[in-house]
Design an enzyme around this catalytic site. Structure first.
Site, PDB file in Angstrom:
ATOM      1  N   LYS A  72     136.549  24.170  55.110  1.00 47.51           N
ATOM      2  CA  LYS A  72     135.660  23.098  55.574  1.00 47.51           C
ATOM      3  C   LYS A  72     134.715  23.541  56.687  1.00 47.51           C
ATOM      4  O   LYS A  72     133.614  22.998  56.817  1.00 47.51           O
ATOM      5  CB  LYS A  72     136.484  21.888  56.024  1.00 47.51           C
ATOM      6  CG  LYS A  72     137.214  21.193  54.879  1.00 47.51           C
ATOM      7  CD  LYS A  72     137.947  19.956  55.357  1.00 47.51           C
ATOM      8  CE  LYS A  72     138.657  19.254  54.210  1.00 47.51           C
ATOM      9  NZ  LYS A  72     139.331  18.004  54.640  1.00 47.51           N
ATOM     10  N   ASP A 109     135.360  12.482  54.213  1.00 51.56           N
ATOM     11  CA  ASP A 109     136.673  12.072  54.712  1.00 51.56           C
ATOM     12  C   ASP A 109     136.543  10.917  55.698  1.00 51.56           C
ATOM     13  O   ASP A 109     137.339   9.976  55.680  1.00 51.56           O
ATOM     14  CB  ASP A 109     137.378  13.241  55.406  1.00 51.56           C
ATOM     15  CG  ASP A 109     137.901  14.285  54.438  1.00 51.56           C
ATOM     16  OD1 ASP A 109     138.245  13.909  53.297  1.00 51.56           O
ATOM     17  OD2 ASP A 109     137.974  15.462  54.814  1.00 51.56           O
TER      18      ASP A 109
END
Length: 279
Positions: A72, A109
């Site tokens: 990420k 997210d």
């Protein structure tokens, strides 16, 4: 110009380890529901060292990538642009490969957490508690920056982790106080508790669930329910699961990668539930 629904397009989830990922199940369910019969979604086990080469070889048939740990942050230098949301936590879980060749990074997210809470009627809280201090905890803080009007208490195991959470709080403009993990039972009395720790970590807290618990957001989904979530439900508290988060962040990925909205939330959730039941 977006690809037509009949154009063969590709997408995938990358990470290491990756065999456990439910992303292919969720995205394929969305493609089927949306009639994108020529779209495919795969998984590839890729680490930080292999990521630049993988991204460099992506052809025009690729629509996007989902990224899990440990990629990420590693993907950011490979992108042309990242969203403010992704920049706020220095983490990208979504790459959209635009028709003009640009690689665009986002973090779904954070809005996924907010959407999962909203689905349970949680629009705003006046305080919250976070169990843990890893990467998911920083995303939780970013979500709380949008819905929490007061203090967030983070329960952590070390002063180093405590310092990190306080720094994230300053960066995200969230009032963060840290407390030692030995006091984590106190967290369970908060209006919203977000558990971001690995499997088994919160099991010992289950016996301390209060008689009238409020809302627990446990980011785990396999195995489910966790001991804490099971006890919470038994006492009548609202529980948001890791599958809820996974579905809602995937919904946003599908919409960005395909250009089709709204994505089929319920079809994706049911596919995820079936996959977990079969494990």
């Amino acid at each position: 110009m977006r690809a037509r629904a009949t154009d063969a397009r590709r997408a995938a989830v990358l990470g290491k380890p990756i065999a456990h990922s439910l992303s292919p199940v969720l995205h394929r369910a969305a493609y089927e529901e949306l009639g994108l019969t020529d779209w495919s979604y795969d998984r590839f086990e890729i680490d930080e060292a292999a990521l630049p080469g993988f991204v460099a070889e992506l052809g025009p048939e690729w629509a996007g990538l989902s990224l899990t740990m440990p990629l990420k942050r590693a993907v950011i230098p490979l992108l042309d642009e990242i969203s403010e949301t992704a920049a706020s936590v220095e983490a990208v879980n979504t790459v959209v490969l635009a028709q003009d060749g640009r690689r665009l990074g986002d973090n779904t997210d954070i809005p996924g957490m907010i959407a999962a809470l909203r689905e349970r009627g949680i629009e705003q809280v006046d305080s919250a508690a976070i169990l843990g201090a890893g990467a998911t905890a920083s995303s939780a803080l970013a979500a709380l920056a949008r819905i929490c009007t007061g203090e967030v208490v983070a329960y952590v195991r070390s002063e180093a982790r405590a310092a990190e959470m306080r720094q994230w709080g300053e960066r995200l403009d969230v009032e963060v106080r840290t407390a030692d993990w030995a006091e984590a039972e106190r967290a369970l009395h908060a209006p919203l508790v977000i558990a971001t720790t690995p499997a088994g970590t919160t099991d010992a807290l289950a016996s301390a669930v209060p008689e009238r618990p409020a809302t627990l957001f446990d980011v785990l989904y396999d195995p489910w329910p966790t001991a804490l979530a099971a006890r919470w439900s038994m006492f009548g508290g609202a529980v948001v699961s890791g599958l809820d988060l996974l579905v809602h962040q995937a919904v946003l990925q599908v919409e960005q990668m395909t250009g089709r909205a709204p994505a089929p939330v319920e079809a994706m959730r049911k596919a995820g539930e079936r996959a977990l039941a079969n494990r």
